[in-house]
Structure formats: structure tokens, C-alpha cells
Design a protein around this motif. Structure first.
Motif, PDB file in Angstrom:
ATOM      1  N   THR A 194       0.843  -1.192   0.000  1.00 33.26           N
ATOM      2  CA  THR A 194       0.000   0.000   0.000  1.00 33.26           C
ATOM      3  C   THR A 194       0.878   1.242   0.000  1.00 33.26           C
ATOM      4  N   MET A 195       0.726   2.035  -1.039  1.00 28.62           N
ATOM      5  CA  MET A 195       1.484   3.286  -1.175  1.00 28.62           C
ATOM      6  C   MET A 195       0.525   4.459  -0.985  1.00 28.62           C
ATOM      7  N   GLY A 196       1.021   5.553  -0.425  1.00 31.23           N
ATOM      8  CA  GLY A 196       0.157   6.718  -0.216  1.00 31.23           C
ATOM      9  C   GLY A 196      -0.806   6.472   0.928  1.00 31.23           C
ATOM     10  N   THR A 197      -1.702   7.418   1.139  1.00 32.81           N
ATOM     11  CA  THR A 197      -2.595   7.342   2.296  1.00 32.81           C
ATOM     12  C   THR A 197      -3.967   7.932   2.006  1.00 32.81           C
ATOM     13  N   ALA A 210      -4.525   6.188  -0.761  1.00 31.71           N
ATOM     14  CA  ALA A 210      -3.826   4.910  -0.612  1.00 31.71           C
ATOM     15  C   ALA A 210      -4.159   4.047  -1.821  1.00 31.71           C
ATOM     16  N   HIS A 211      -3.166   3.358  -2.355  1.00 31.62           N
ATOM     17  CA  HIS A 211      -3.393   2.505  -3.528  1.00 31.62           C
ATOM     18  C   HIS A 211      -2.337   1.410  -3.546  1.00 31.62           C
ATOM     19  N   GLU A 212      -2.667   0.326  -4.216  1.00 27.22           N
ATOM     20  CA  GLU A 212      -1.732  -0.801  -4.291  1.00 27.22           C
ATOM     21  C   GLU A 212      -0.721  -0.565  -5.403  1.00 27.22           C
ATOM     22  N   VAL A 213       0.548  -0.820  -5.105  1.00 26.69           N
ATOM     23  CA  VAL A 213       1.595  -0.744  -6.126  1.00 26.69           C
ATOM     24  C   VAL A 213       2.452  -2.001  -5.993  1.00 26.69           C
ATOM     25  N   ALA A 214       2.758  -2.622  -7.133  1.00 29.33           N
ATOM     26  CA  ALA A 214       3.625  -3.804  -7.114  1.00 29.33           C
ATOM     27  C   ALA A 214       5.038  -3.393  -7.524  1.00 29.33           C
ATOM     28  N   VAL A 215       6.023  -3.903  -6.825  1.00 25.79           N
ATOM     29  CA  VAL A 215       7.419  -3.693  -7.234  1.00 25.79           C
ATOM     30  C   VAL A 215       8.079  -5.063  -7.382  1.00 25.79           C
ATOM     31  N   GLU A 216       9.112  -5.134  -8.220  1.00 28.31           N
ATOM     32  CA  GLU A 216       9.941  -6.333  -8.314  1.00 28.31           C
ATOM     33  C   GLU A 216      10.847  -6.382  -7.083  1.00 28.31           C
ATOM     34  N   GLU A 381       4.371  12.739 -10.164  1.00 28.82           N
ATOM     35  CA  GLU A 381       3.133  12.406 -10.872  1.00 28.82           C
ATOM     36  C   GLU A 381       2.009  12.206  -9.859  1.00 28.82           C
ATOM     37  N   ALA A 382       0.784  12.350 -10.350  1.00 30.64           N
ATOM     38  CA  ALA A 382      -0.390  12.128  -9.498  1.00 30.64           C
ATOM     39  C   ALA A 382      -0.571  10.642  -9.246  1.00 30.64           C
ATOM     40  N   TYR A 383      -1.022  10.292  -8.050  1.00 31.13           N
ATOM     41  CA  TYR A 383      -1.429   8.914  -7.774  1.00 31.13           C
ATOM     42  C   TYR A 383      -2.792   8.678  -8.430  1.00 31.13           C
ATOM     43  N   PRO A 384      -3.081   7.404  -8.770  1.00 29.15           N
ATOM     44  CA  PRO A 384      -4.416   7.130  -9.336  1.00 29.15           C
ATOM     45  C   PRO A 384      -5.503   7.530  -8.332  1.00 29.15           C
ATOM     46  N   GLY A 385      -6.466   8.299  -8.790  1.00 30.35           N
ATOM     47  CA  GLY A 385      -7.538   8.751  -7.900  1.00 30.35           C
ATOM     48  C   GLY A 385      -7.248  10.101  -7.263  1.00 30.35           C
ATOM     49  N   PHE A 386      -6.148  10.741  -7.675  1.00 29.15           N
ATOM     50  CA  PHE A 386      -5.774  12.047  -7.117  1.00 29.15           C
ATOM     51  C   PHE A 386      -6.888  13.084  -7.315  1.00 29.15           C
ATOM     52  N   ALA A 387      -7.099  13.910  -6.305  1.00 32.43           N
ATOM     53  CA  ALA A 387      -8.007  15.057  -6.432  1.00 32.43           C
ATOM     54  C   ALA A 387      -7.330  16.262  -5.794  1.00 32.43           C
TER      55      ALA A 387
END
Ligand SMILES: [Fe+2]
Length: 449
Positions: A194-197, A210-216, A381-387
Motif C-alpha cells: 500500500t502506497m500513499g494514504t 492509498a493505492h496498491e503498487v507492485a514492485v519487483e 506524478e499524481a497517484y491514481p484517484g488524485f483530487a
């Protein structure tokens, strides 16, 4: 389980009275710092110490001006104190280099203005409902203005670093290393986190949601890169060899005649630096500070590594493999104490690596918060869902610009203005800020657990 449901909001447990007291305490701490940073003679206050910075007296009245706009006029619905100076203190209207030419408030006038604004803010904080409107929910506007003042305090601290002459700021030394020998790098498992809040009460719009981000899977340095390690790069001719530099970084280095971190000089017995008016030998065990993104990137290439991406940095800082959730800070959900991190200008320098064992992340990464801002390879950059909230100029107008993200805060960042999710951005050439970095590398197939 939804992404948001694992987050905690530390202010929700407070009574309205305690919430007001919490906001008042944060505002007061910021003001004490602003006063200390502007406690110089009038000539010093109005002088431009560097074209890169505003005169301190501009920052001071600008702090008051933003507070008046948001707390007095908007939240409080009160009449304007000084509508005539709105333009002068609008950071978008005037570049830093041009600010000395403006008809600025003088030292006494500026001090009086910020005092008057603050009196009104406190009166409003006592009276305004802290619910029913997003701007005042959890006292957000008061938190936003606190952070704004603390951010300008850090900028004023950077102005002090550029100031010529005898030292005017003093502070005790930070704690020494107390972690023993640390491994060079830490393994961070691949997968989503979970990245962001969405719950952090005073988080700014760009940290949300808050949103899910996958990393290697990857490896990250246990500590920021030290002055000692950085000096090896210098001494091996790293600044003279274009092969370590990006094309843009090399052009920047050549055009500006850059041969070492800012404030460093080579003397007969090695590297020295100037720090808040003190000339001293560069301490090998301290994180390197005052390097640009280009320099950080060149060092990483020379070391056979790379800078972490922003999601990698945040996963290393917040991800707890035992629970799968992301923490507010590397050490847990509680706010920073002096045991956790070097923050708040308590010390006028980064601490040696290993100085904050209580601040370690669940994976074993040290000093992610405090000491030095850490360059990442990511743009802003904006996170997905940014307002955008409460206004577009806070973050949105900067998205996609020529910036790199910095994370974690420095010794000059107050606890009120840093979190595991906090995002700072600046131009890749910038180095008068308290910027350092740590390196990362991809995990090789055999290394993935
Ligand atoms: Fe500002």
C-alpha cells in the motif's frame, strides 16, 4: 480487506479540545522556529544571501500572508488584514531572484504582521467547528499552515547555510553511530504494497489516496550514502569521467564547473566543508548532503547501482512483511521522537549512519526519515484517484514537470512536515537543499527468496 481499512488516523482518538490543543501546539512550535531563524540583525534579514533564495524577511511575511489567506479569511471568514500585500507574497507571481526588488514589509512591520495574523488564527482555532467541512476536518487547514511554515523554516535554514559570515545558529551534535556494523544492503521482497494514504489527517493532496503498487524484488542500501563513500567516487576521478553521468548531468556539471558536493573544498589533507559558517573536515561517517540528482545518479552508476524509484523507497520505509500492511513511519505508527530520527533542526547536520537504531524499518533499513532528503529516480506524478485539495497550485500544476521526487525529510525538516508518505519534489540540478541519497539494485534471479 480494503486498502484504507488498515490505516490509522491518530487524531480521531482526540477530543475536540485536545485536537485544538494539538493544532495550537504545532503552530506554536513552527512559530518559535521561524522567530529563531529570523533572529538576525535587520540588514541580514533584508539581504539576499543567494540568488537562489528569498531574503529572510520575504519568507517571514509570506508565512503570515498564507496563514492570513487560509486561516483568517477562508476558515475564519474574517476581514482581510493586509489585502494590499497579497501580490507581493504570492510565490507564483515573483521568482526568488526578483523578490528583493519588491516593496517588502520591513523587519519590524513583518514581525508585527505575523504576530497579528497568529493572534487571529488562535482565536479562530478556538471557535471554528472542526467538522462538517473538509478544510477543517481533523484541523486540516491548521495542519496545512503548520507544514507550510515549517517548510519555509527549512528553506530559511538553507538560506542560513548560504549566508556568509560568522555562525549565528548553534545546536548540539547529533548522536554518534550506535548500531555496530550494518550490512551494506537490505533485501526488499517483490509484490504489492500500500502506497500513499487515505487516512493520514494532515497528509497533503499529492500523498493521496492509498493505492496498491507492485514492485519487483530489489536491494536497497541500509543507510544513506556517506561522505566517506562519496569521497571515494571523487578521488577516483568520478567528476572527470562522463561515463558515469547522464548526458544532461554531464552538461550541467560542465557548464557550472561542479567538482564536488556544494560547500565542499579540497585542501591538503583531504575534503573540507563549510556548514552554517563553520569550516570543518568532512566527516566520513555522515550521509553526504548538498548533492543534486545528477550527482546522486552519477555516483550510483559508478558504484554499479542505481537510485531507488519512489515506490521502492516507500516500500522499504513502510512495508511490514509480518502483517502485510504499510506503517505511518518505518518504526511504526507513532510520530517521531528524538530516538527515532534526526529531525526538527535539533542538530545542524545529518547524524552518522547507524545513529538511530530505534528508527529502523521492519526490513532493517536505517535513517529513512530525517538526516537527508533522499533523491529517487521518479518524477512527480499524481497517484491514481488524485483530487486537487485545497487548490490546484498546491501540487497539480507541478505534475509532469522537470522534477525528481525526494523522500524522508532532513535534519532541517520538522516532524509536522514529514511522514512515510510525504513527497517532496525539486529540480534535478538543485543542491542548496539538504539532499542526499541511497542506492538500490535489482535482485538477481538466484537472490529472490
Ligand atoms: Fe510558500
Amino acid at each position: 480487506m480494503s486498502v484504507e481499512s488498515t490505516e490509522t488516523n491518530p487524531l480521531r482518538a482526540l477530543s475536540p479540545q485536545d485536537l485544538r490543543a494539538h493544532a495550537a501546539e504545532a503552530l506554536t512550535r513552527a512559530r518559535e522556529r521561524s522567530v529563531a531563524l529570523t533572529d538576525v540583525d535587520d540588514e541580514d534579514l533584508v539581504r539576499q544571501h543567494s540568488k537562489l533564495m528569498s531574503p529572510l524577511v520575504w519568507d517571514l511575511a509570506h508565512i503570515g500572508s498564507q496563514e492570513e489567506l487560509w486561516l483568517v479569511r477562508d476558515v475564519g471568514g474574517r476581514e482581510a488584514l493586509r489585502p494590499d500585500i497579497d501580490d507581493i507574497y504570492d510565490a507564483f507571481q515573483h521568482a526568488r531572484a526578483d523578490r528583493p526588488e519588491l516593496p517588502l514589509l520591513g523587519p519590524e512591520e513583518a514581525r508585527k504582521y505575523v504576530r497579528e495574523v497568529r493572534e487571529k488564527s488562535f482565536d479562530i482555532l478556538e471557535k471554528v467547528p472542526l467538522q462538517g467541512r473538509r478544510l477543517t476536518e481533523d484541523a486540516f487547514a491548521f495542519g496545512m499552515i503548520t507544514q507550510h511554515e515549517q517548510q519555509h523554516d527549512e528553506t530559511m535554514l538553507a538560506t542560513h547555510q548560504l549566508r556568509k559570515g560568522d555562525p549565528v545558529l548553534h545546536a548540539p551534535a547529533p548522536p554518534p553511530s550506535r548500531s555496530g556494523r550494518l550490512p551494506a544492503e537490505v533485501f526488499v521482497p517483490g509484490g504489492a504494497f500500500t502506497m500513499g494514504t487515505s487516512a493520514e489527517p494532515w497528509a497533503l493532496d499529492n500523498e493521496r489516496p492509498a493505492h496498491e503498487v507492485a514492485v519487483e524484488a530489489f536491494f536497497i542500501d541500509t543507510t544513506p550514502v556517506t561522505c566517506g563513500a562519496y569521497a571515494e567516487f571523487l578521488d577516483s576521478g568520478g567528476y572527470e569521467d562522463p561515463k558515469w553521468w547522464s548526458e544532461r548531468g554531464w552538461a550541467y556539471r560542465s557548464e557550472h564547473g561542479i567538482h564536488a558536493p556544494r560547500f565542499w573544498s579540497r585542501e591538503q589533507d583531504g575534503w573540507w566543508r563549510t556548514r552554517f559558517g563553520v569550516h570543518e573536515k568532512v566527516p566520513a561517517a555522515e550521509p553526504v548532503v548538498h548533492v543534486s540528482f545528477h550527482e546522486a545518479e552519477a555516483y550510483a552508476a559508478w558504484a554499479g547501482r542505481r537510485l531507488p524509484t519512489e515506490p521502492e523507497w516507500e516500500k522499504a520505509a513502510r512495508f511490514d512483511p509480518a502483517t502485510g500492511r504499510s506503517r505511518r513511519f518505518p518504526w511504526g505508527d507513532e510520530g517521531p521522537t528524538p530516538e527515532h530520527a534526526n529531525l526538527g533542526q535539533r542538530h545542524l547536520r545529518p547524524a552518522e549512519v547507524g545513529a538511530y537504531p530505534a528508527g529502523v524499518s521492519p526490513l532493517g533499513v536505517h535513517q529513512l526519515i530525517g538526516d537527508v532528503w533522499e533523491w529517487t529516480s521518479s518524477g512527480f506524478e499524481a497517484y491514481p484517484g488524485f483530487a486537487a485539495f485545497p487548490y490546484k497550485e498546491y501540487s497539480e500544476v507541478f505534475f509532469g514537470g522537470d522534477y525528481r521526487i525526494l523522500r524522508g525529510g532532513s535534519f532541517g525538516t520538522d516532524a509536522a512536515a514529514i511522514r512515510g508518505t510525504f513527497r517532496n519534489w525539486d529540480h534535478p540540478i538543485r543542491r542548496q537543499i539538504f539532499s542526499g541519497f541511497r542506492c538500490a539494485r535489482d535482485a538477481r534471479p538466484g537472490e529472490v527468496a
